[in-house]
Every structure is written in structure tokens, then in C-alpha cells.
Enzyme design. Structure first.
Site, PDB file in Angstrom:
ATOM      1  NE  ARG A   1      -4.176  25.856  -4.874  1.00 51.05           N
ATOM      2  CZ  ARG A   1      -3.809  24.887  -4.227  1.00 51.05           C
ATOM      3  NH1 ARG A   1      -4.623  24.811  -2.867  1.00 51.05           N
ATOM      4  NH2 ARG A   1      -3.128  23.679  -4.590  1.00 51.05           N
TER       5      ARG A   1
ATOM      6  CG  LEU B   1     -18.652  29.524  -9.911  1.00 48.66           C
ATOM      7  CD1 LEU B   1     -19.816  29.915  -9.189  1.00 48.66           C
ATOM      8  CD2 LEU B   1     -19.399  29.304 -11.414  1.00 48.66           C
TER       9      LEU B   1
ATOM     10  CG  LEU C   1     -14.890  26.472 -11.953  1.00 51.61           C
ATOM     11  CD1 LEU C   1     -13.429  26.502 -12.595  1.00 51.61           C
ATOM     12  CD2 LEU C   1     -15.785  27.385 -12.954  1.00 51.61           C
TER      13      LEU C   1
ATOM     14  N   GLY D   1     -14.634  35.260 -10.509  1.00 52.99           N
ATOM     15  CA  GLY D   1     -15.373  35.624  -9.329  1.00 52.99           C
ATOM     16  C   GLY D   1     -14.436  36.380  -8.259  1.00 52.99           C
TER      17      GLY D   1
ATOM     18  CD  GLU E   1     -17.971  38.270 -11.009  1.00 55.41           C
ATOM     19  OE1 GLU E   1     -18.032  37.042 -10.660  1.00 55.41           O
ATOM     20  OE2 GLU E   1     -18.712  38.635 -12.165  1.00 55.41           O
TER      21      GLU E   1
ATOM     22  CD  GLU F   1     -15.165  34.780 -15.501  1.00 57.09           C
ATOM     23  OE1 GLU F   1     -14.254  35.082 -15.895  1.00 57.09           O
ATOM     24  OE2 GLU F   1     -15.886  35.241 -14.273  1.00 57.09           O
TER      25      GLU F   1
ATOM     26  NE  ARG G   1     -11.714  27.349 -15.642  1.00 58.36           N
ATOM     27  CZ  ARG G   1     -10.628  26.972 -15.767  1.00 58.36           C
ATOM     28  NH1 ARG G   1     -10.264  25.766 -16.457  1.00 58.36           N
ATOM     29  NH2 ARG G   1      -9.507  27.289 -14.939  1.00 58.36           N
TER      30      ARG G   1
ATOM     31  N   GLY H   1     -20.980  36.608 -13.617  1.00 62.46           N
ATOM     32  CA  GLY H   1     -22.340  36.701 -13.084  1.00 62.46           C
ATOM     33  C   GLY H   1     -22.266  37.373 -11.369  1.00 62.46           C
TER      34      GLY H   1
HETATM   35  C1  1HE Z   1     -11.124  24.788  -7.329  1.00 63.86           C
HETATM   36  C2  1HE Z   1     -11.112  25.991  -7.998  1.00 63.86           C
HETATM   37  C3  1HE Z   1     -12.522  26.693  -8.673  1.00 63.86           C
HETATM   38  C4  1HE Z   1      -9.234  25.625  -7.586  1.00 63.86           C
HETATM   39  N1  1HE Z   1     -13.714  25.998  -8.169  1.00 63.86           N
HETATM   40  N2  1HE Z   1     -12.491  24.366  -6.858  1.00 63.86           N
HETATM   41  N3  1HE Z   1     -12.098  30.251 -11.950  1.00 63.86           N
HETATM   42  C5  1HE Z   1     -11.089  29.516 -12.599  1.00 63.86           C
HETATM   43  O1  1HE Z   1     -11.415  29.232 -13.607  1.00 63.86           O
HETATM   44  C6  1HE Z   1      -9.731  29.289 -11.843  1.00 63.86           C
HETATM   45  C7  1HE Z   1      -9.703  28.130 -11.573  1.00 63.86           C
HETATM   46  N4  1HE Z   1      -8.470  27.429 -10.631  1.00 63.86           N
HETATM   47  C8  1HE Z   1      -7.232  27.389 -11.135  1.00 63.86           C
HETATM   48  O2  1HE Z   1      -7.048  28.073 -12.326  1.00 63.86           O
HETATM   49  C9  1HE Z   1      -6.080  27.103 -10.242  1.00 63.86           C
HETATM   50  O3  1HE Z   1      -6.640  26.071  -9.307  1.00 63.86           O
HETATM   51  C10 1HE Z   1      -5.318  28.102  -9.560  1.00 63.86           C
HETATM   52  C11 1HE Z   1      -4.201  28.828 -10.672  1.00 63.86           C
HETATM   53  C12 1HE Z   1      -6.168  29.205  -8.949  1.00 63.86           C
HETATM   54  C13 1HE Z   1      -4.493  27.587  -8.705  1.00 63.86           C
HETATM   55  O4  1HE Z   1      -3.715  26.317  -9.314  1.00 63.86           O
HETATM   56  P1  1HE Z   1      -2.861  25.328  -8.171  1.00 63.86           P
HETATM   57  O5  1HE Z   1      -2.166  24.525  -9.040  1.00 63.86           O
HETATM   58  O6  1HE Z   1      -2.268  25.960  -6.954  1.00 63.86           O
HETATM   59  O7  1HE Z   1      -4.242  24.272  -7.590  1.00 63.86           O
HETATM   60  P2  1HE Z   1      -5.217  23.389  -8.292  1.00 63.86           P
HETATM   61  O8  1HE Z   1      -4.375  21.931  -8.162  1.00 63.86           O
HETATM   62  O9  1HE Z   1      -5.553  23.911  -9.579  1.00 63.86           O
HETATM   63  O10 1HE Z   1      -6.370  23.310  -7.252  1.00 63.86           O
HETATM   64  C14 1HE Z   1      -5.995  22.954  -5.913  1.00 63.86           C
HETATM   65  C15 1HE Z   1      -7.479  22.489  -5.210  1.00 63.86           C
HETATM   66  O11 1HE Z   1      -8.367  23.595  -5.554  1.00 63.86           O
HETATM   67  C16 1HE Z   1      -8.210  21.472  -6.337  1.00 63.86           C
HETATM   68  O12 1HE Z   1      -9.105  20.757  -5.505  1.00 63.86           O
HETATM   69  P3  1HE Z   1      -8.633  19.069  -4.991  1.00 63.86           P
HETATM   70  O13 1HE Z   1      -9.766  18.697  -4.296  1.00 63.86           O
HETATM   71  O14 1HE Z   1      -8.597  18.374  -6.210  1.00 63.86           O
HETATM   72  O15 1HE Z   1      -7.328  19.201  -4.349  1.00 63.86           O
HETATM   73  C17 1HE Z   1      -9.139  22.263  -7.304  1.00 63.86           C
HETATM   74  O16 1HE Z   1     -10.215  21.522  -7.680  1.00 63.86           O
HETATM   75  C18 1HE Z   1      -9.561  23.307  -6.120  1.00 63.86           C
HETATM   76  N5  1HE Z   1      -9.864  24.312  -7.046  1.00 63.86           N
HETATM   77  N6  1HE Z   1      -9.868  26.609  -8.203  1.00 63.86           N
HETATM   78  C19 1HE Z   1     -13.562  24.704  -7.355  1.00 63.86           C
HETATM   79  N7  1HE Z   1     -12.524  27.811  -9.302  1.00 63.86           N
HETATM   80  C20 1HE Z   1     -20.622  34.394 -10.435  1.00 63.86           C
HETATM   81  S1  1HE Z   1     -19.839  33.723 -11.956  1.00 63.86           S
HETATM   82  C21 1HE Z   1     -18.108  33.561 -11.791  1.00 63.86           C
HETATM   83  C22 1HE Z   1     -17.713  32.758 -12.750  1.00 63.86           C
HETATM   84  C23 1HE Z   1     -16.024  32.326 -12.524  1.00 63.86           C
HETATM   85  O17 1HE Z   1     -15.636  32.704 -11.382  1.00 63.86           O
HETATM   86  S2  1HE Z   1     -15.274  31.595 -13.512  1.00 63.86           S
HETATM   87  C24 1HE Z   1     -13.625  31.430 -13.048  1.00 63.86           C
HETATM   88  C25 1HE Z   1     -13.489  30.244 -12.203  1.00 63.86           C
END
Ligand code: 1HE
Length: 267
Positions: free
Chosen positions: A32, A71, A73, A118, A121, A141, A144, A149
Site C-alpha cells: 500500500r 510509515l 510499520l 506519513g 505528511e 498515529e 498505533r 514524525g
Molecule cells: C503495510 C502498511 C504500513 C499496509 N506499513 N506495511 N499507517 C497506518 O496505520 C495505515 C496502515 N494500513 C492500513 O490501515 C491498511 O493497510 C490500508 C487501509 C492502507 C489498506 O488496507 P488493505 O485491506 O487494502 O491492505 P492490508 O491487507 O491491510 O495490507 C496489505 C499489505 O500491505 C500487507 O502486507 P502483507 O505482506 O501482509 O501482504 C500490510 O502489512 C501492508 N501494509 N500498510 C507496512 N503502513 C514519520 S512517522 C509517521 C507515522 C505514521 O505514518 S503512522 C500511520 C501508519
């Protein structure tokens, strides 16, 4: 269109149009388009290269259904970073996003699906954001156990104001559609955000490069200054831009009445 040097940028695909627009796609759809360190470094390289290689505009979009899930994660979890290490990670994010915002090349984000954490961001460092009906914005954030950041406390707060920013972080509130536009999270709501962003980029590429450079660097710098200093800096920039030889033909066209007039749009 020609494909230019896409090998240089990890997890980014780059195509350059005939009028010099860099069509850049975040290309980790299987994750994603989450921002791992390699992708952030690639963004630093991209936004270093774009002004040096005379990009006329950058259109940034995400492959697959989502612009960017923020980010990485999983990478963050596995790395089990120390405070000092994550501090350095954030500085790399800032380097990328500062080059984007202050680099002088117009950057237009074409937003689809998740623009979260992010990812927001990243989008907020662009000069123009175009959303469509699939686009949604959030800062997960808080949920989580994290904190922004990558500059959200400055740029997202600039867009929506302090109270909404804090609410988004505390509650994970999601904004989308017209409400997101009304709040300022994006400037355009289009049927097809990528097509609309490209249309805007073609139009912007018709402006003189020095004018675009000033708009896409000076306004951001000036908003960091006192009003008195910003007015002084504005006069300096206008002194350079408004006397550029390339503008003379456009001014002559206005004077001899062959240049375009500014009219309200007809439906
Ligand atoms: C990821 C990430 C990720 C997906 N890091 N791997 N961001 C979040 O809290 C958002 C996290 N993501 C989600 O809520 C959902 O993935 C989505 C709504 C964006 C998409 O959902 P979906 O059902 O289409 O996909 P999925 O099944 O959740 O994820 C598919 C794959 O993408 C899966 O990997 P796989 O190897 O198991 O197939 C997920 O792990 C991967 N994936 N999002 C890593 N964010 C400088 S500080 C900034 C701080 C932040 O950004 S906090 C917010 C983080």
C-alpha cells in the site's frame, strides 16, 4: 512520452512527458505504498534531481488503490529502533519533504484511497493536492501508539488548523469527499485525480520556469518569516521575477491586446 531513468529511484516509477512533467508513481502497491527507508531515500534523490534536471512539474500518485499508507510499520517494528535511530529516520523524511516543498518545482499529488499518517505528511508537502471520491485522509498515529514524525504537526496543522489536527490525532477521525476539500486537505475533488492532476501540470508547465520556481519556494519560505521580513523578501523576489526578459513578450501581448484576458468560467 518517454520513460526516463526509472532505475535511479527505488520504489518510484518515473515517466517524463514531452512538456517536461515528471509523472512519478509510488510503486509498492503490495505494501500500500508504505514508506520504508529506501523509498524515503529515493524521494530525497528524486526531489534533488527534479530542479537540477529542469522538471517543469511533478505529478505524484500511488500505484494500486491507495496513495500511501504512511510509515512502514512492519519495517519499524522489525528494526526495533532506538530513540536516536528514529530521530535520524525523521530527519530523512524531513529532508525529502523539504526538498519537495522548497525545491521550486511545482508538485501536484494525485490522491486515491488511503492518504494516512506519513502518507498525509507526504501529500501535505505538495503544492497542490487533487482528491477523488475514493480518497480519504487520517492520522492513525494515536491508535498505533505513535506520533507524527514527518512534519504533520506543521504542514497538516497549516492546512486544517490546530484543533482539527489534534482531533485527527486523538480520535483517528477520517475525512473524505467535499468535507475534506472544505477543510483544505485538498484543493480539488475530481472524478479522476490522476487525470486532473496531469491537466493542472500541463497548464502550470506553460508558465515561465522562474515564475513557478518563485511560487514554489518563496511562498513557503515567506510563511516562515515575520510579516515585515516576508514583505521585504517578496519585494526582492518580485524584483527578480517581474523583470525577467522572458516575461516581456507576455506583457507586450497584453499591451497590444493579443494576450488572454481573465474572465469568469462559463458553464
Ligand atoms: C503495510 C502498511 C504500513 C499496509 N506499513 N506495511 N499507517 C497506518 O496505520 C495505515 C496502515 N494500513 C492500513 O490501515 C491498511 O493497510 C490500508 C487501509 C492502507 C489498506 O488496507 P488493505 O485491506 O487494502 O491492505 P492490508 O491487507 O491491510 O495490507 C496489505 C499489505 O500491505 C500487507 O502486507 P502483507 O505482506 O501482509 O501482504 C500490510 O502489512 C501492508 N501494509 N500498510 C507496512 N503502513 C514519520 S512517522 C509517521 C507515522 C505514521 O505514518 S503512522 C500511520 C501508519
Amino acid at each position: 512520452m518517454t520513460t526516463a531513468d526509472s532505475h535511479r529511484f527505488t520504489n518510484l516509477s518515473v515517466t517524463v512527458t514531452d512538456d517536461g512533467i515528471w509523472d512519478v508513481v509510488l510503486s509498492r502497491p503490495e505494501k500500500r505504498n508504505a514508506l520504508n527507508l529506501d523509498t524515503v531515500d529515493a524521494l530525497i534523490d528524486l526531489f534533488t534531481a527534479a530542479p537540477r534536471e529542469d522538471a517543469r512539474a511533478v505529478v505524484l500518485s500511488g500505484a494500486g488503490d491507495h496513495f500511501c499508507a504512511g510509515l512502514d510499520l512492519v519495517e519499524h517494528h522489525k528494526a526495533d529502533r532506538s530513540p536516536a535511530e528514529f530521530w535520524q529516520v525523521c530527519l530523512r523524511w524531513h529532508e525529502a519533504f523539504n526538498k519537495m516543498e522548497y525545491g521550486g518545482v511545482p508538485v501536484i499529488c494525485a490522491l486515491t484511497g488511503a492518504v494516512v499518517g506519513g502518507g498525509l505528511e507526504l501529500a501535505s508537502a505538495a503544492h497542490i493536492r487533487v482528491a477523488d471520491q475514493s480518497t480519504y485522509f487520517a492520522l492513525p498515529e494515536g491508535q498505533r501508539g505513535l506520533f507524527t514524525g514527518g512534519g504533520a504537526t506543521i504542514r497538516v496543522t497549516d492546512l486544517v488548523g490546530k484543533a482539527r489536527m489534534i482531533d485527527m490525532m486523538l480520535t483517528g477521525r477520517v475525512y473524505q469527499g467535499q468535507e475534506a476539500i472544505d477543510l483544505g486537505l485538498a484543493q480539488y475533488l475530481a472524478d479522476d485525480s490522476r487525470a486532473h492532476a496531469m491537466d493542472l501540470a500541463h497548464k502550470i508547465a506553460e508558465n515561465l520556469p522562474l515564475t513557478n520556481f518563485a511560487i514554489c519556494s518563496a511562498v513557503s519560505h515567506m510563511s516562515n518569516m515575520s510579516a515585515l521580513d516576508a514583505a521585504y523578501a517578496e519585494a526582492c523576489v518580485a524584483g527578480v521575477v517581474n523583470t525577467q526578459p522572458d516575461a516581456r513578450a507576455r506583457l507586450a501581448a497584453f499591451a497590444d491586446k493579443s494576450g488572454p484576458r481573465i474572465r469568469p468560467q462559463q458553464d
